[in-house]
Motif scaffolding. Structure first.
Motif, PDB file in Angstrom:
ATOM      1  N   GLY A   1       0.802  -1.210   0.000  1.00 11.48           N
ATOM      2  CA  GLY A   1       0.000   0.000   0.000  1.00 11.48           C
ATOM      3  C   GLY A   1       0.837   1.262   0.000  1.00 11.48           C
ATOM      4  N   ARG A   2       0.178   2.369   0.216  1.00 18.71           N
ATOM      5  CA  ARG A   2       0.841   3.671   0.241  1.00 18.71           C
ATOM      6  C   ARG A   2       1.680   3.808   1.507  1.00 18.71           C
ATOM      7  NH1 ARG A   2       1.638   7.786  -3.478  1.00 18.71           N
ATOM      8  NH2 ARG A   2      -0.533   7.611  -4.188  1.00 18.71           N
ATOM      9  N   ILE A   3       2.844   4.440   1.388  1.00 24.27           N
ATOM     10  CA  ILE A   3       3.707   4.706   2.525  1.00 24.27           C
ATOM     11  C   ILE A   3       3.707   6.204   2.798  1.00 24.27           C
ATOM     12  CG2 ILE A   3       6.076   4.630   3.398  1.00 24.27           C
ATOM     13  CD1 ILE A   3       6.538   2.136   1.756  1.00 24.27           C
ATOM     14  N   LEU A   4       3.478   6.574   4.058  1.00 24.32           N
ATOM     15  CA  LEU A   4       3.516   7.971   4.483  1.00 24.32           C
ATOM     16  C   LEU A   4       4.767   8.176   5.323  1.00 24.32           C
ATOM     17  CD1 LEU A   4       2.182  10.775   4.796  1.00 24.32           C
ATOM     18  CD2 LEU A   4       0.967   9.878   6.793  1.00 24.32           C
ATOM     19  N   CYS A   5       5.695   8.979   4.823  1.00 29.35           N
ATOM     20  CA  CYS A   5       6.956   9.251   5.521  1.00 29.35           C
ATOM     21  C   CYS A   5       6.767  10.479   6.414  1.00 29.35           C
ATOM     22  CB  CYS A   5       8.086   9.500   4.523  1.00 29.35           C
ATOM     23  SG  CYS A   5       8.386   8.118   3.387  1.00 29.35           S
ATOM     24  N   ARG A   6       7.001  10.301   7.717  1.00 29.59           N
ATOM     25  CA  ARG A   6       6.755  11.385   8.672  1.00 29.59           C
ATOM     26  C   ARG A   6       8.040  11.747   9.417  1.00 29.59           C
ATOM     27  NH1 ARG A   6       1.441   8.805  11.604  1.00 29.59           N
ATOM     28  NH2 ARG A   6       3.042   7.303  12.271  1.00 29.59           N
ATOM     29  N   ALA A   7       8.166  13.014   9.748  1.00 30.39           N
ATOM     30  CA  ALA A   7       9.353  13.472  10.486  1.00 30.39           C
ATOM     31  C   ALA A   7       9.050  14.816  11.120  1.00 30.39           C
ATOM     32  CB  ALA A   7      10.562  13.573   9.567  1.00 30.39           C
ATOM     33  N   ASP A   8       9.898  15.201  12.083  1.00 28.55           N
ATOM     34  CA  ASP A   8       9.723  16.493  12.730  1.00 28.55           C
ATOM     35  C   ASP A   8      10.496  17.567  11.965  1.00 28.55           C
ATOM     36  OD1 ASP A   8      12.409  16.253  13.463  1.00 28.55           O
ATOM     37  OD2 ASP A   8      11.927  15.492  15.458  1.00 28.55           O
ATOM     38  N   SER A   9      10.539  18.769  12.527  1.00 27.28           N
ATOM     39  CA  SER A   9      11.091  19.913  11.794  1.00 27.28           C
ATOM     40  C   SER A   9      12.585  19.795  11.525  1.00 27.28           C
ATOM     41  CB  SER A   9      10.812  21.206  12.567  1.00 27.28           C
ATOM     42  OG  SER A   9      11.412  21.161  13.852  1.00 27.28           O
ATOM     43  N   ALA A  10      13.287  18.929  12.269  1.00 26.53           N
ATOM     44  CA  ALA A  10      14.713  18.752  12.002  1.00 26.53           C
ATOM     45  C   ALA A  10      14.954  18.192  10.603  1.00 26.53           C
ATOM     46  CB  ALA A  10      15.338  17.830  13.047  1.00 26.53           C
ATOM     47  N   TYR A  11      13.947  17.544  10.032  1.00 28.98           N
ATOM     48  CA  TYR A  11      14.071  16.921   8.707  1.00 28.98           C
ATOM     49  C   TYR A  11      13.345  17.720   7.630  1.00 28.98           C
ATOM     50  CZ  TYR A  11      15.998  12.965  11.194  1.00 28.98           C
ATOM     51  OH  TYR A  11      16.804  12.164  11.967  1.00 28.98           O
ATOM     52  N   TYR A  12      12.951  18.945   7.976  1.00 27.92           N
ATOM     53  CA  TYR A  12      12.269  19.795   7.001  1.00 27.92           C
ATOM     54  C   TYR A  12      13.291  20.276   5.969  1.00 27.92           C
ATOM     55  CZ  TYR A  12       9.529  23.737   5.154  1.00 27.92           C
ATOM     56  OH  TYR A  12       8.860  24.611   4.339  1.00 27.92           O
ATOM     57  N   GLY A  13      13.280  19.639   4.818  1.00 30.26           N
ATOM     58  CA  GLY A  13      14.231  19.981   3.773  1.00 30.26           C
ATOM     59  C   GLY A  13      14.024  19.103   2.556  1.00 30.26           C
ATOM     60  N   TRP A  14      14.715  19.477   1.482  1.00 32.42           N
ATOM     61  CA  TRP A  14      14.549  18.761   0.225  1.00 32.42           C
ATOM     62  C   TRP A  14      15.039  17.323   0.315  1.00 32.42           C
ATOM     63  CZ3 TRP A  14      12.286  18.030  -4.157  1.00 32.42           C
ATOM     64  CH2 TRP A  14      12.890  17.256  -5.132  1.00 32.42           C
ATOM     65  N   ALA A  15      16.063  17.045   1.097  1.00 28.66           N
ATOM     66  CA  ALA A  15      16.631  15.699   1.151  1.00 28.66           C
ATOM     67  C   ALA A  15      15.576  14.679   1.563  1.00 28.66           C
ATOM     68  CB  ALA A  15      17.814  15.668   2.125  1.00 28.66           C
ATOM     69  N   PHE A  16      14.847  14.958   2.619  1.00 34.29           N
ATOM     70  CA  PHE A  16      13.824  14.032   3.102  1.00 34.29           C
ATOM     71  C   PHE A  16      12.636  13.980   2.154  1.00 34.29           C
ATOM     72  CE2 PHE A  16      10.127  12.740   5.519  1.00 34.29           C
ATOM     73  CZ  PHE A  16      10.597  11.746   6.361  1.00 34.29           C
ATOM     74  N   VAL A  17      12.099  15.149   1.820  1.00 33.37           N
ATOM     75  CA  VAL A  17      10.911  15.205   0.972  1.00 33.37           C
ATOM     76  C   VAL A  17      11.213  14.667  -0.422  1.00 33.37           C
ATOM     77  CG1 VAL A  17       9.266  16.778  -0.110  1.00 33.37           C
ATOM     78  CG2 VAL A  17       9.894  17.089   2.285  1.00 33.37           C
TER      79      VAL A  17
END
Length: 459
Positions: free
Chosen positions: A214-230
């Protein structure tokens, strides 16, 4: 309860074991391919590496949180029940023989074992094995404080304590507790988001191999707010849900929300109003279209949704006199970006559930990661990888035992650390377990699953 005064303790019974639950737990791991994977992929230059790695995992399952604690495997009749038990000094030398490449081999073993465990115990990733299913991939990191100046890689990170950084990707579903898809040890002064893209890519690959369709939802806090994660989530065809940093563009978007765009949500201390059929609380959510990372190249701009939750401050801040100042003085705002198709309220609720990764970290710190036992960096990295293997075995064992909600410490107490006496009849060993053990049925369910033949794979 009162202890009898007529007891005389004597440590003299060679047929007792204190962790009989290791029998079905390691049998489950064996049936999922642990020993075959270690034999095939681990090339560390140490004799009987498979046996030694399994000994470390077994010690962790029994509650060991240091190399010396691995001696818990050498008591009573353990050597009659298990073959290949090694002394802590031998296992310490084994861990110190690891290099970075060997640690990566252990990571591959852990990924393969997770797939095997999901096949043997389908409930490990319940609900994610269908195309309409949903799985959550939560990434976070933690600092494991260390002491002594000979710890390689130790440094001062964002917690301002000297330690080593551990990054974890936890995989869960709405119907199943978390397992660990990937984990890695890093230097203590490493930034949280470093290597986030690679972590997401590897974790998604592990999830797919474990049967997540199924679909995977990748979640993280603001420390990972950036292009690399998204960007990694987008390349993996996954959804993302990442807490936004309160930059000027984000605060401007929040300030532009109309007052009638906010809707009340269920939150702590909320009250359901029957007449109006809505929640009465101090928390509200709203959303607005948003383009993230506009400071990067054009093809890295990410059109998405900015979902905002605001909560009234108990004591409003002093206002600066402007309209925007009044807004941020009266409310605390929590924003995140997402590309999911959930409603605003659903997206907010699912994003808040990202805290499940904190449960994983707490369980690890209450177990094998209470310490990083070696002065050598690669040895500690191997210890982390083996802890991940142990965690996933424990999670699968808990599901097989009908204790899907149980944490690792609970599993140890109820299933693993069960005393038993060994008896021999013919060529068989019999484990005599305590009568009236409260979790005897769960222990039996795990043993039945571990010793049953593999189930046929349905296309």
């Amino acid at each position: 309860m009162k202890a009898s005064h007529t007891i005389r303790p004597v440590f003299d019974d060679p047929n007792l074991v204190s962790a009989a639950g290791l029998v079905p737990a390691l049998r489950l791991a064996e049936s999922a391919g642990l020993y075959d994977l270690l034999e095939e992929r681990l090339s560390v230059p140490s004799a009987n590496a498979t046996v030694k790695a399994a000994s470390v995992v077994g010690g962790m399952l029994a509650g060991a949180d240091s190399i010396d604690d691995l001696d818990v495997l050498r008591h009573g009749g353990m050597e009659r029940v298990f073959t290949g038990v090694r002394a802590p000094s031998t296992l310490g030398t084994f861990l110190r023989s690891f290099t970075h490449g060997h640690v990566q081999q252990l990571d591959a073993v852990g990924a393969g074992l997770l797939a095997g465990l999901a096949g043997r115990v389908p409930g490990v990733l319940a609900g994610a094995d269908i195309e309409q299913g949903l799985a959550f991939l939560d990434v976070d990191d933690t600092i494991r404080e260390v002491h002594g100046y000979r710890k390689q890689g130790a440094g001062y990170g964002y917690t301002r304590v000297r330690g080593l950084n551990i990054q974890i990707a936890a995989l869960s579903t709405p119907l199943a507790g978390p397992v660990i898809a990937r984990a890695r040890l890093r230097k203590g002064n490493t930034g949280s988001a470093r290597g986030a893209g690679r972590m997401v890519a590897q974790a998604v690959t592990t999830a797919r191999a474990a049967g997540v369709r199924g679909r995977i939802l990748c979640r993280a806090d603001s420390a990972y707010y950036g292009w690399a994660f998204v960007g990694a989530a987008l390349r993996a065809n996954a959804w993302f849900s990442v807490t936004a940093r309160m930059t000027k563009t984000v605060t401007r978007a929040i300030a532009g929300l109309a007052e009638d765009a906010w809707q009340t949500i269920k939150y702590p201390h909320a009250v359901w109003e029957e007449a109006e059929q809505r929640w009465i609380s101090d928390a509200e959510v709203a959303e607005v279209g948003f383009v993230a990372f506009t400071g990067r190249r054009q093809h890295q701009h990410v059109p998405c949704r900015l979902v905002v939750r605001r909560v009234k401050r108990i004591q409003p801040l002093a206002s600066d006199g402007s309209e925007q100042g009044e807004l941020f003085a009266a409310y605390r705002h929590h924003a995140f970006i997402t590309n999911s198709s959930f409603t605003t309220v659903e997206a907010d609720q699912l994003h808040r559930d990202h805290a499940i990764v904190e449960q994983v970290i707490a369980e690890l710190k209450d177990g094998p990661l209470a310490h990083l036992p070696s002065g050598k960096y690669a040895a500690n990295a191997a210890w982390v990888s083996l802890a991940v293997i142990g965690f996933n075995i424990a999670r699968a064992a808990a599901v097989a035992a009908g204790l899907a909600k149980a944490r690792w410490a609970t599993l140890r107490r109820q299933i693993i650390q069960v005393p038993a006496r060994i008896a021999a009849t013919g060529r068989r060993l019999v484990l005599h377990l305590p009568t009236h053990w409260p979790w005897a049925h769960a222990w039996g369910a795990l043993h039945a699953r571990a010793t049953s033949p593999p189930q046929p794979v349905t296309p």
